[in-house]
Design a protein around this motif. Structure first.
Motif, PDB file in Angstrom:
ATOM      1  N   GLY A 188       0.804  -1.217   0.000  1.00  0.00           N
ATOM      2  CA  GLY A 188       0.000   0.000   0.000  1.00  0.00           C
ATOM      3  C   GLY A 188       0.834   1.263   0.000  1.00  0.00           C
ATOM      4  N   ASP A 189       0.153   2.402   0.106  1.00  0.00           N
ATOM      5  CA  ASP A 189       0.796   3.712   0.180  1.00  0.00           C
ATOM      6  C   ASP A 189       0.863   4.147   1.639  1.00  0.00           C
ATOM      7  OD1 ASP A 189       0.845   3.593  -2.552  1.00  0.00           O
ATOM      8  OD2 ASP A 189      -0.867   4.947  -2.825  1.00  0.00           O
ATOM      9  N   TYR A 190       2.033   4.646   2.049  1.00  0.00           N
ATOM     10  CA  TYR A 190       2.240   5.003   3.444  1.00  0.00           C
ATOM     11  C   TYR A 190       2.922   6.366   3.575  1.00  0.00           C
ATOM     12  CZ  TYR A 190       1.392   0.053   4.537  1.00  0.00           C
ATOM     13  OH  TYR A 190       0.848  -1.195   4.665  1.00  0.00           O
ATOM     14  N   VAL A 191       2.766   6.931   4.772  1.00  0.00           N
ATOM     15  CA  VAL A 191       3.568   8.075   5.189  1.00  0.00           C
ATOM     16  C   VAL A 191       4.445   7.597   6.339  1.00  0.00           C
ATOM     17  CG1 VAL A 191       3.567  10.380   6.198  1.00  0.00           C
ATOM     18  CG2 VAL A 191       1.865   9.770   4.472  1.00  0.00           C
ATOM     19  N   LEU A 192       5.748   7.881   6.235  1.00  0.00           N
ATOM     20  CA  LEU A 192       6.714   7.412   7.218  1.00  0.00           C
ATOM     21  C   LEU A 192       6.870   8.430   8.346  1.00  0.00           C
ATOM     22  CD1 LEU A 192       8.820   5.104   7.683  1.00  0.00           C
ATOM     23  CD2 LEU A 192      10.490   6.598   6.578  1.00  0.00           C
ATOM     24  N   ALA A 193       6.949   7.935   9.589  1.00  0.00           N
ATOM     25  CA  ALA A 193       7.146   8.809  10.744  1.00  0.00           C
ATOM     26  C   ALA A 193       7.922   8.042  11.807  1.00  0.00           C
ATOM     27  CB  ALA A 193       5.796   9.277  11.296  1.00  0.00           C
ATOM     28  N   ARG A 194       8.371   8.750  12.826  1.00  0.00           N
ATOM     29  CA  ARG A 194       9.047   8.128  13.954  1.00  0.00           C
ATOM     30  C   ARG A 194       8.494   8.723  15.243  1.00  0.00           C
ATOM     31  NH1 ARG A 194      15.191  10.761  13.610  1.00  0.00           N
ATOM     32  NH2 ARG A 194      14.532  12.918  13.289  1.00  0.00           N
ATOM     33  N   THR A 195       8.602   7.969  16.336  1.00  0.00           N
ATOM     34  CA  THR A 195       8.011   8.411  17.594  1.00  0.00           C
ATOM     35  C   THR A 195       8.925   9.333  18.385  1.00  0.00           C
ATOM     36  OG1 THR A 195       8.823   6.400  18.685  1.00  0.00           O
ATOM     37  CG2 THR A 195       6.583   6.346  17.787  1.00  0.00           C
ATOM     38  N   SER A 196      10.182   9.431  17.977  1.00  0.00           N
ATOM     39  CA  SER A 196      11.124  10.297  18.692  1.00  0.00           C
ATOM     40  C   SER A 196      12.264  10.669  17.755  1.00  0.00           C
ATOM     41  CB  SER A 196      11.671   9.565  19.926  1.00  0.00           C
ATOM     42  OG  SER A 196      12.749  10.280  20.488  1.00  0.00           O
ATOM     43  N   ASP A 197      12.920  11.811  18.050  1.00  0.00           N
ATOM     44  CA  ASP A 197      14.060  12.217  17.232  1.00  0.00           C
ATOM     45  C   ASP A 197      15.388  11.872  17.908  1.00  0.00           C
ATOM     46  OD1 ASP A 197      14.217  14.020  19.281  1.00  0.00           O
ATOM     47  OD2 ASP A 197      13.975  15.819  18.028  1.00  0.00           O
ATOM     48  N   THR A 198      15.338  10.967  18.910  1.00  0.00           N
ATOM     49  CA  THR A 198      16.561  10.587  19.612  1.00  0.00           C
ATOM     50  C   THR A 198      17.266   9.403  18.960  1.00  0.00           C
ATOM     51  OG1 THR A 198      15.361   9.108  21.115  1.00  0.00           O
ATOM     52  CG2 THR A 198      15.611  11.406  21.791  1.00  0.00           C
ATOM     53  N   ILE A 199      16.687   8.891  17.867  1.00  0.00           N
ATOM     54  CA  ILE A 199      17.246   7.748  17.161  1.00  0.00           C
ATOM     55  C   ILE A 199      17.516   8.122  15.705  1.00  0.00           C
ATOM     56  CG2 ILE A 199      16.807   5.376  16.382  1.00  0.00           C
ATOM     57  CD1 ILE A 199      17.266   5.531  19.342  1.00  0.00           C
ATOM     58  N   ARG A 200      18.696   7.758  15.210  1.00  0.00           N
ATOM     59  CA  ARG A 200      18.992   7.913  13.783  1.00  0.00           C
ATOM     60  C   ARG A 200      18.321   6.764  13.042  1.00  0.00           C
ATOM     61  NH1 ARG A 200      22.133   5.250  10.307  1.00  0.00           N
ATOM     62  NH2 ARG A 200      22.954   6.353   8.470  1.00  0.00           N
ATOM     63  N   MET A 201      17.602   7.094  11.968  1.00  0.00           N
ATOM     64  CA  MET A 201      16.901   6.062  11.207  1.00  0.00           C
ATOM     65  C   MET A 201      17.275   6.111   9.732  1.00  0.00           C
ATOM     66  SD  MET A 201      13.105   5.810  12.856  1.00  0.00           S
ATOM     67  CE  MET A 201      12.887   5.489  14.605  1.00  0.00           C
ATOM     68  N   PHE A 202      17.430   4.939   9.156  1.00  0.00           N
ATOM     69  CA  PHE A 202      17.728   4.810   7.732  1.00  0.00           C
ATOM     70  C   PHE A 202      16.826   3.726   7.156  1.00  0.00           C
ATOM     71  CE2 PHE A 202      20.012   2.564   4.323  1.00  0.00           C
ATOM     72  CZ  PHE A 202      20.213   3.610   3.435  1.00  0.00           C
ATOM     73  N   VAL A 203      16.147   4.048   6.063  1.00  0.00           N
ATOM     74  CA  VAL A 203      15.239   3.103   5.400  1.00  0.00           C
ATOM     75  C   VAL A 203      15.660   2.973   3.944  1.00  0.00           C
ATOM     76  CG1 VAL A 203      12.850   2.607   4.754  1.00  0.00           C
ATOM     77  CG2 VAL A 203      13.342   3.742   6.938  1.00  0.00           C
ATOM     78  N   ASP A 204      15.810   1.734   3.487  1.00  0.00           N
ATOM     79  CA  ASP A 204      16.204   1.464   2.106  1.00  0.00           C
ATOM     80  C   ASP A 204      15.195   0.493   1.496  1.00  0.00           C
ATOM     81  OD1 ASP A 204      17.635   1.314  -0.274  1.00  0.00           O
ATOM     82  OD2 ASP A 204      18.962  -0.260   0.465  1.00  0.00           O
ATOM     83  N   ILE A 205      14.578   0.892   0.388  1.00  0.00           N
ATOM     84  CA  ILE A 205      13.546   0.080  -0.261  1.00  0.00           C
ATOM     85  C   ILE A 205      14.057  -0.408  -1.606  1.00  0.00           C
ATOM     86  CG2 ILE A 205      11.184   0.045  -1.159  1.00  0.00           C
ATOM     87  CD1 ILE A 205      10.612   2.366   0.813  1.00  0.00           C
ATOM     88  N   LYS A 206      13.986  -1.724  -1.806  1.00  0.00           N
ATOM     89  CA  LYS A 206      14.410  -2.333  -3.066  1.00  0.00           C
ATOM     90  C   LYS A 206      13.254  -3.136  -3.654  1.00  0.00           C
ATOM     91  CE  LYS A 206      19.402  -2.850  -2.285  1.00  0.00           C
ATOM     92  NZ  LYS A 206      19.557  -2.085  -1.056  1.00  0.00           N
ATOM     93  N   ASP A 207      13.313  -3.361  -4.977  1.00  0.00           N
ATOM     94  CA  ASP A 207      12.289  -4.208  -5.588  1.00  0.00           C
ATOM     95  C   ASP A 207      12.627  -5.675  -5.325  1.00  0.00           C
ATOM     96  OD1 ASP A 207      14.315  -4.891  -7.325  1.00  0.00           O
ATOM     97  OD2 ASP A 207      13.482  -3.828  -9.040  1.00  0.00           O
ATOM     98  N   LYS A 208      11.865  -6.574  -5.922  1.00  0.00           N
ATOM     99  CA  LYS A 208      12.011  -8.002  -5.631  1.00  0.00           C
ATOM    100  C   LYS A 208      13.386  -8.540  -5.997  1.00  0.00           C
ATOM    101  CE  LYS A 208       9.397 -12.300  -6.075  1.00  0.00           C
ATOM    102  NZ  LYS A 208       8.213 -12.949  -6.671  1.00  0.00           N
ATOM    103  N   THR A 209      14.020  -7.945  -7.013  1.00  0.00           N
ATOM    104  CA  THR A 209      15.344  -8.423  -7.427  1.00  0.00           C
ATOM    105  C   THR A 209      16.436  -7.968  -6.474  1.00  0.00           C
ATOM    106  OG1 THR A 209      15.784  -6.482  -8.826  1.00  0.00           O
ATOM    107  CG2 THR A 209      14.599  -8.328  -9.830  1.00  0.00           C
ATOM    108  N   GLU A 210      16.158  -6.926  -5.678  1.00  0.00           N
ATOM    109  CA  GLU A 210      17.111  -6.361  -4.721  1.00  0.00           C
ATOM    110  C   GLU A 210      18.410  -5.901  -5.379  1.00  0.00           C
ATOM    111  OE1 GLU A 210      17.668  -8.385  -1.022  1.00  0.00           O
ATOM    112  OE2 GLU A 210      15.725  -9.366  -1.126  1.00  0.00           O
ATOM    113  N   THR A 211      18.324  -5.461  -6.641  1.00  0.00           N
ATOM    114  CA  THR A 211      19.519  -5.042  -7.360  1.00  0.00           C
ATOM    115  C   THR A 211      19.850  -3.569  -7.158  1.00  0.00           C
ATOM    116  OG1 THR A 211      18.160  -4.698  -9.340  1.00  0.00           O
ATOM    117  CG2 THR A 211      19.305  -6.818  -9.130  1.00  0.00           C
TER     118      THR A 211
END
Length: 215
Positions: A137-160
């Protein structure tokens, strides 16, 4: 008698060779998005302490939830406090890495992430697959606090290659919403790091649905 010994030795060689071929080809091929399921997971439960690990020799290949059992632990260069968990880490045949401290390696079960109304709550860093643990689905990303560094990486099924990456630093004021379009088979890698570089299970990452679909 000597002929019987030769036959027995040849049979043993064939069995050993067949087992090695199985480990090298069939087991390693299970480390893929198509076979990423509780039923097909080739991982096995183990508790290991400080050592260099060769996958296929010291531990079976597969997907693992890796939990630190001691403070000041180190997994593959990632510092971890006691009870910190990395989710669904893929360990491939002949891969080698080092650990410092005591760790529980538990076969991943790929349960759906916690859900509250239209929000998905992700606590543990690691690897997730859309359609399995995360609903498409379609989402909006958020975090509950700014005390943590966050990194998100999205790949397709091939992961290339990465389709989208998002990084938030500690104390960063995120003003613009980060929208994600997650399709079935996509791989989502999440890294959560606290001050001083320790992997964190604190301060949740939130995926909030950005459409009317709720199932």
């Amino acid at each position: 008698m000597n002929q019987n010994k030769r036959i027995a030795a040849l049979s043993l060689l064939v069995l050993v060779g067949g087992f090695l071929l199985y480990k090298a080809f069939f087991v390693s091929s299970a480390i893929s998005a198509d076979n990423r399921s509780t039923k097909d997971n080739t991982a096995s439960y183990m508790v290991l302490e400080s050592q260099k690990i060769i996958v296929g020799k010291d531990i079976d290949p597969g997907y693992y939830d890796i939990k630190a059992l001691e403070n000041e632990s180190d997994f593959f260069g990632d510092k971890m406090h006691k009870d910190t968990v990395l989710h669904a880490m893929p360990l491939k045949i002949n891969e080698n890495f080092s650990i410092k401290g005591k760790f529980e390696f538990k076969p991943s079960e790929f349960e759906k992430v916690e859900r509250k109304n239209q929000k998905l709550i992700i606590k543990n860093p690691g690897y997730y697959v859309v359609g399995a643990e995360i609903q498409e689905g379609d989402y909006v990303l958020a975090r509950t606090s700014d005390t943590i560094r966050m990194f998100v990486d999205i790949k397709d099924k091939t992961e290339t290659e990465s389709l989208q990456t998002i990084q938030w630093e500690i104390d960063e004021d995120v003003k613009e919403p980060n929208e994600l379009k997650l399709k079935k088979g996509y791989s989502v890698y999440i890294d959560k790091t606290e001050k001083y570089g320790y992997i964190s299970n604190g301060d949740d990452l939130i995926l909030e649905r950005n459409n009317e679909d709720s199932d």
